[in-house]
Design an enzyme around this catalytic site. Structure first.
Site, PDB file in Angstrom:
ATOM      1  N   ASP A 192      68.637  86.180  90.693  1.00 36.56           N
ATOM      2  CA  ASP A 192      69.783  85.515  90.077  1.00 36.56           C
ATOM      3  C   ASP A 192      69.448  84.916  88.720  1.00 36.56           C
ATOM      4  O   ASP A 192      70.293  84.884  87.826  1.00 36.56           O
ATOM      5  CB  ASP A 192      70.294  84.429  91.021  1.00 36.56           C
ATOM      6  CG  ASP A 192      71.645  83.930  90.573  1.00 36.56           C
ATOM      7  OD1 ASP A 192      72.506  84.768  90.267  1.00 36.56           O
ATOM      8  OD2 ASP A 192      71.836  82.705  90.500  1.00 36.56           O
ATOM      9  N   ASP A 193      68.215  84.448  88.556  1.00 36.01           N
ATOM     10  CA  ASP A 193      67.825  83.837  87.276  1.00 36.01           C
ATOM     11  C   ASP A 193      67.892  84.860  86.156  1.00 36.01           C
ATOM     12  O   ASP A 193      68.196  84.520  85.014  1.00 36.01           O
ATOM     13  CB  ASP A 193      66.409  83.271  87.362  1.00 36.01           C
ATOM     14  CG  ASP A 193      66.278  82.313  88.521  1.00 36.01           C
ATOM     15  OD1 ASP A 193      67.042  81.349  88.563  1.00 36.01           O
ATOM     16  OD2 ASP A 193      65.443  82.565  89.417  1.00 36.01           O
ATOM     17  N   ASN A 245      68.920  74.083  82.339  1.00 37.17           N
ATOM     18  CA  ASN A 245      69.147  73.080  83.383  1.00 37.17           C
ATOM     19  C   ASN A 245      67.848  72.362  83.701  1.00 37.17           C
ATOM     20  O   ASN A 245      66.774  72.922  83.464  1.00 37.17           O
ATOM     21  CB  ASN A 245      69.636  73.773  84.666  1.00 37.17           C
ATOM     22  CG  ASN A 245      71.030  74.332  84.505  1.00 37.17           C
ATOM     23  OD1 ASN A 245      71.878  73.728  83.889  1.00 37.17           O
ATOM     24  ND2 ASN A 245      71.242  75.511  85.062  1.00 37.17           N
ATOM     25  N   LYS A 265      71.715  76.566  97.008  1.00 40.46           N
ATOM     26  CA  LYS A 265      72.335  77.813  96.559  1.00 40.46           C
ATOM     27  C   LYS A 265      73.123  78.468  97.690  1.00 40.46           C
ATOM     28  O   LYS A 265      74.243  78.940  97.487  1.00 40.46           O
ATOM     29  CB  LYS A 265      71.194  78.735  96.118  1.00 40.46           C
ATOM     30  CG  LYS A 265      71.632  79.769  95.198  1.00 40.46           C
ATOM     31  CD  LYS A 265      70.740  79.841  93.981  1.00 40.46           C
ATOM     32  CE  LYS A 265      71.453  80.659  92.943  1.00 40.46           C
ATOM     33  NZ  LYS A 265      70.795  80.684  91.670  1.00 40.46           N
ATOM     34  N   TYR A 297      73.870  70.838  93.924  1.00 37.69           N
ATOM     35  CA  TYR A 297      73.197  71.859  93.117  1.00 37.69           C
ATOM     36  C   TYR A 297      72.811  71.202  91.795  1.00 37.69           C
ATOM     37  O   TYR A 297      72.653  69.983  91.732  1.00 37.69           O
ATOM     38  CB  TYR A 297      74.157  73.057  92.976  1.00 37.69           C
ATOM     39  CG  TYR A 297      73.499  74.308  92.490  1.00 37.69           C
ATOM     40  CD1 TYR A 297      72.367  74.818  93.119  1.00 37.69           C
ATOM     41  CD2 TYR A 297      73.995  74.994  91.388  1.00 37.69           C
ATOM     42  CE1 TYR A 297      71.751  75.964  92.656  1.00 37.69           C
ATOM     43  CE2 TYR A 297      73.379  76.157  90.921  1.00 37.69           C
ATOM     44  CZ  TYR A 297      72.267  76.629  91.557  1.00 37.69           C
ATOM     45  OH  TYR A 297      71.652  77.757  91.095  1.00 37.69           O
ATOM     46  N   GLU A 312      64.657  83.684  93.814  1.00 36.90           N
ATOM     47  CA  GLU A 312      65.170  82.519  93.099  1.00 36.90           C
ATOM     48  C   GLU A 312      64.037  81.632  92.583  1.00 36.90           C
ATOM     49  O   GLU A 312      63.137  81.269  93.336  1.00 36.90           O
ATOM     50  CB  GLU A 312      66.034  81.706  94.077  1.00 36.90           C
ATOM     51  CG  GLU A 312      66.621  80.450  93.516  1.00 36.90           C
ATOM     52  CD  GLU A 312      67.710  80.723  92.482  1.00 36.90           C
ATOM     53  OE1 GLU A 312      68.302  81.818  92.511  1.00 36.90           O
ATOM     54  OE2 GLU A 312      67.953  79.844  91.650  1.00 36.90           O
ATOM     55  N   ASP A 313      64.106  81.307  91.308  1.00 36.84           N
ATOM     56  CA  ASP A 313      63.177  80.343  90.720  1.00 36.84           C
ATOM     57  C   ASP A 313      61.704  80.698  90.921  1.00 36.84           C
ATOM     58  O   ASP A 313      60.866  79.831  91.202  1.00 36.84           O
ATOM     59  CB  ASP A 313      63.498  78.917  91.207  1.00 36.84           C
ATOM     60  CG  ASP A 313      64.715  78.340  90.465  1.00 36.84           C
ATOM     61  OD1 ASP A 313      65.302  79.072  89.634  1.00 36.84           O
ATOM     62  OD2 ASP A 313      65.069  77.172  90.700  1.00 36.84           O
ATOM     63  N   ARG A 373      58.993  77.839  89.547  1.00 31.00           N
ATOM     64  CA  ARG A 373      59.752  77.468  88.340  1.00 31.00           C
ATOM     65  C   ARG A 373      61.106  76.943  88.797  1.00 31.00           C
ATOM     66  O   ARG A 373      62.101  77.647  88.770  1.00 31.00           O
ATOM     67  CB  ARG A 373      59.899  78.688  87.416  1.00 31.00           C
ATOM     68  CG  ARG A 373      60.266  78.315  85.993  1.00 31.00           C
ATOM     69  CD  ARG A 373      61.582  78.963  85.577  1.00 31.00           C
ATOM     70  NE  ARG A 373      62.687  78.478  86.355  1.00 31.00           N
ATOM     71  CZ  ARG A 373      63.856  79.079  86.481  1.00 31.00           C
ATOM     72  NH1 ARG A 373      64.078  80.213  85.920  1.00 31.00           N
ATOM     73  NH2 ARG A 373      64.833  78.556  87.200  1.00 31.00           N
TER      74      ARG A 373
HETATM   75  P1  NAD Z   1      61.369  81.182  81.887  1.00 33.92           P
HETATM   76  O1  NAD Z   1      60.199  80.335  82.193  1.00 33.92           O
HETATM   77  O2  NAD Z   1      61.379  82.588  82.356  1.00 33.92           O
HETATM   78  O3  NAD Z   1      61.601  81.217  80.298  1.00 33.92           O
HETATM   79  C1  NAD Z   1      61.470  80.118  79.443  1.00 33.92           C
HETATM   80  C2  NAD Z   1      61.239  80.671  78.047  1.00 33.92           C
HETATM   81  O4  NAD Z   1      61.317  79.604  77.121  1.00 33.92           O
HETATM   82  C3  NAD Z   1      59.887  81.328  77.860  1.00 33.92           C
HETATM   83  O5  NAD Z   1      60.060  82.545  77.183  1.00 33.92           O
HETATM   84  C4  NAD Z   1      59.125  80.356  76.954  1.00 33.92           C
HETATM   85  O6  NAD Z   1      58.236  81.023  76.085  1.00 33.92           O
HETATM   86  C5  NAD Z   1      60.272  79.761  76.175  1.00 33.92           C
HETATM   87  N1  NAD Z   1      59.953  78.474  75.580  1.00 33.92           N
HETATM   88  C6  NAD Z   1      59.267  77.437  76.113  1.00 33.92           C
HETATM   89  N2  NAD Z   1      59.167  76.436  75.230  1.00 33.92           N
HETATM   90  C7  NAD Z   1      59.807  76.834  74.128  1.00 33.92           C
HETATM   91  C8  NAD Z   1      60.053  76.246  72.868  1.00 33.92           C
HETATM   92  N3  NAD Z   1      59.611  75.025  72.577  1.00 33.92           N
HETATM   93  N4  NAD Z   1      60.753  76.945  71.954  1.00 33.92           N
HETATM   94  C9  NAD Z   1      61.205  78.175  72.233  1.00 33.92           C
HETATM   95  N5  NAD Z   1      61.001  78.783  73.411  1.00 33.92           N
HETATM   96  C10 NAD Z   1      60.309  78.126  74.335  1.00 33.92           C
HETATM   97  O7  NAD Z   1      62.625  80.415  82.433  1.00 33.92           O
HETATM   98  P2  NAD Z   1      64.105  80.972  82.629  1.00 33.92           P
HETATM   99  O8  NAD Z   1      64.279  81.464  84.020  1.00 33.92           O
HETATM  100  O9  NAD Z   1      64.450  81.905  81.559  1.00 33.92           O
HETATM  101  O10 NAD Z   1      64.939  79.619  82.545  1.00 33.92           O
HETATM  102  C11 NAD Z   1      64.954  78.883  81.339  1.00 33.92           C
HETATM  103  C12 NAD Z   1      66.006  77.800  81.432  1.00 33.92           C
HETATM  104  O11 NAD Z   1      67.277  78.373  81.614  1.00 33.92           O
HETATM  105  C13 NAD Z   1      65.821  76.794  82.584  1.00 33.92           C
HETATM  106  O12 NAD Z   1      66.171  75.517  82.138  1.00 33.92           O
HETATM  107  C14 NAD Z   1      66.830  77.244  83.598  1.00 33.92           C
HETATM  108  O13 NAD Z   1      67.300  76.171  84.388  1.00 33.92           O
HETATM  109  C15 NAD Z   1      67.929  77.746  82.700  1.00 33.92           C
HETATM  110  N6  NAD Z   1      68.774  78.701  83.384  1.00 33.92           N
HETATM  111  C16 NAD Z   1      70.096  78.428  83.405  1.00 33.92           C
HETATM  112  C17 NAD Z   1      70.941  79.282  84.073  1.00 33.92           C
HETATM  113  C18 NAD Z   1      72.414  79.038  84.092  1.00 33.92           C
HETATM  114  O14 NAD Z   1      73.103  79.627  84.907  1.00 33.92           O
HETATM  115  N7  NAD Z   1      72.931  78.206  83.239  1.00 33.92           N
HETATM  116  C19 NAD Z   1      70.447  80.390  84.749  1.00 33.92           C
HETATM  117  C20 NAD Z   1      69.068  80.645  84.688  1.00 33.92           C
HETATM  118  C21 NAD Z   1      68.239  79.787  83.994  1.00 33.92           C
END
Ligand code: NAD
Length: 549
Positions: free
Chosen positions: A266-267, A406, A172, A102, A243-244, A154
């Site tokens: 899940d996201d 991530n 997953k 993962y 997912e994603d 994504r």
């Molecule tokens: P998303 O595309 O829905 O959201 C990303 C956000 O970041 C958007 O609102 C975008 O405007 C903003 N952004 C982009 N560049 C930026 C910058 N320079 N400054 C400020 N904001 C900025 O994606 P998401 O699903 O919310 O996922 C985002 C991240 O979180 C990914 O890396 C994902 O792997 C991680 N994530 C981690 C977990 C976990 O369990 N740890 C779970 C879900 C997502």
């Protein structure tokens, strides 16, 4: 699922067909009696090796691989050959193996998917399958109870990887089995290949997906609709976990289906439960109340607004009015602080667009809003700079710092940076794994604020109770159940989550809490067993071999 689900030899494949069935194959561990009874004498080397010995050999072999990607490839090959051994290795070495199957390794694997491809796993449903999706689903030979579906737009924080994103549902679902014991037969990974806008992949001769740009608009929606309806005809009551998906589809699809089928994203929702659990743990350390927190998110997408929504739900449950609760959550996106005066804000951000002067970046937002917690979910590496962390440590005795993006390359800061720049005072969690950090003689053990702590248990609870929907109350129940599993000794070493090797125990508790919420809400399709937790445990797949005769 223990002995009761042991396959019967009548109707069971024999000979080579048995050895080639990954769900039944035990490799060299078939006993002398089984070799005679099942027609495999001579098809295996004569020496019988126990599963313990096979597992030991496998782990040694994995450790000898020169890179994490090679380790991923070896583990995948084992998954295709012998699922029980694969899951035994995963369960017994979850700390070591989870980062390989993962995040973070799966991110690299998805980027290289076509180049490392060996055998297909799961179902590929393409834009060209419109009108025959039910037929495609009927090609799946097992009775799916849970589908993880992606359209690859994504993948982690890596963007549009098209059909290569299949690595995510596969990885997953492996965790659903390893961490919560959902039987591998019940798990179906699905890639909705609607094309990709990733030019590099379209030009790559080994790219595994359709050579076309992404479907969008009505054509996209019709394909997803057909898939959802067909999945319910072929596998009635199936849980569909999205997912994603990119956020322009993820929020819409969740709203569209959440009240009509058993589904979750899940996201958005799993991330929310895991982050909220981490906040609950941090508050046990600081002694502050949830309703007193000011939380600033870096990122305003699925993860950020998902977490904010669940934090608000938890604050409401603790008596804060909704308006006041929302004002305790602030978002910063790529254009700065999300404020009311901004034009063209996406719908999912509106609830957190408060009255405030515009601020151009995260540091200025930290200085102006003085948050007690910062949560990074923007997929932009290194954005919790030294200045940001020092400012958080200046404002707070014990700042809450969650760098959740991530894979590792996208983390807002490393664990080392988080602790060092806060003078060792940060209550820290990270999306991808980091090693313990020693500063001035004290060792901190950061644990992963990763939705992998909760989605397996949520899935198990929903399946066993036959929940008709997956509700916010269930995610809140999951967050509480996870937080309750964090011990005082975990907290003393800076860990806001339980140790990963306890994950099956943790998942059983989460699943019980989720199922309880389903029974309470009248959403369960099964009768509540007298001892719900024991019932839940009895349903968990056990990867130890059992005798076939
Ligand atoms: P998303 O595309 O829905 O959201 C990303 C956000 O970041 C958007 O609102 C975008 O405007 C903003 N952004 C982009 N560049 C930026 C910058 N320079 N400054 C400020 N904001 C900025 O994606 P998401 O699903 O919310 O996922 C985002 C991240 O979180 C990914 O890396 C994902 O792997 C991680 N994530 C981690 C977990 C976990 O369990 N740890 C779970 C879900 C997502």
């Amino acid at each position: 699922m223990g002995k009761k689900n042991a396959p019967r030899t009548n109707g069971m494949p024999r000979g080579l067909a048995l050895l080639h069935d990954p769900l039944l194959n035990k490799g060299q561990a078939f006993t002398e009696r089984e070799r005679d009874a099942l027609g495999i004498r001579g098809l295996l080397p004569p020496h019988v090796l126990s599963q313990d010995e096979q597992a030991e050999r496998t782990v040694k072999h994995i450790r000898q691989q020169p890179s994490d990607l090679e380790k991923y490839i070896e583990l995948n090959a084992l998954h295709d050959r012998n699922e029980q051994l694969f899951f035994r290795v995963l369960v017994d070495h979850i700390d070591e193996m989870q980062p390989l199957i993962y995040t973070p390794t799966v991110g690299l694997a998805c980027q290289r998917y076509g180049h490392i491809f060996q055998r297909p796993r799961g179902l590929f449903i393409g834009a060209n399958d419109q009108g025959r999706i039910e037929q495609v689903l009927r090609n799946w030979p097992y009775p799916a109870a849970i589908i993880v579906v992606t359209d690859g737009e994504r993948i982690l924080g890596l963007g549009d990887l098209g059909a290569n994103g299949m690595g995510i549902p596969v990885g997953k679902l492996s965790l659903y089995t390893a961490c919560a014991g959902i039987h591998p037969r019940l798990c179906l990974p699905v890639m909705l290949d609607v094309g990709t806008n990733n030019g590099e992949l379209l030009a790559d001769p080994y790219y595994i997906g359709l050579r076309q740009r992404r479907l969008h608009g009505a054509a996209y929606d019709e394909l997803v609709d057909e898939f959802v309806a067909a999945a319910h005809r072929v596998f009635p009551g199936v849980l569909i976990q999205f997912e994603d998906f990119a956020n322009h589809n993820a929020f819409r699809l969740l709203q569209k289906y959440r009240d009509s089928i058993c589904t979750f994203n899940d996201d958005i929702q799993g991330t929310a439960a895991v982050a909220l659990a981490g906040i609950f743990s941090a508050l046990r350390v600081t002694g502050a109340k949830l309703t007193e927190q000011n939380i600033l998110f870096l990122g305003a997408g699925e993860a950020a607004t998902g977490i904010a929504d669940l934090v608000v739900a938890a604050m409401l449950a603790q008596g804060l009015p909704e308006d006041a609760a929302r004002r305790r959550c602030w978002l910063v996106d790529s254009r700065g602080l999300v404020v009311k005066g901004r034009t063209e804000l996406a719908a999912h951000k509106l609830a957190y667009a408060h009255e405030h002067a515009p601020l151009p970046d995260f540091l200025s937002a930290v200085k102006a809003l003085k948050p007690s917690a910062i949560i990074g979910v923007a997929a932009v590496g290194g954005t919790f700079t030294r200045e940001v962390l020092e400012e958080m440590a200046r404002i707070n005795r014990q700042p809450i710092v969650f760098a959740l993006s991530n894979p590792t390359s996208k983390a807002e800061c490393t664990a080392e940076e988080g602790y060092r720049h806060s003078g060792g005072r940060a209550l820290f969690a990270c999306g991808s794994p980091f090693d313990p950090v020693t500063l001035e003689g004290k060792t901190y053990v950061p644990r992963q604020g990763n939705n992998s702590y909760v989605f397996p248990g949520i899935g198990l609870g929903a399946i066993v109770s036959r929940a008709r929907h997956v509700t916010d109350e269930m995610f809140l129940a999951a967050a509480h159940a996870l937080a309750e599993q964090v011990s005082e000794s975990d907290l003393a070493q800076g860990s806001l989550y339980p140790a990963l090797p306890r994950i099956r125990e943790v998942s059983a508790r989460i699943a019980t809490a989720v199922a309880e919420a389903a029974y309470r809400a009248g959403l369960a399709g099964s009768a509540r067993p007298a001892d719900l937790e024991a019932h839940m445990r009895s349903k968990m797949f056990d990867p130890h071999y059992e005798s076939y005769i």
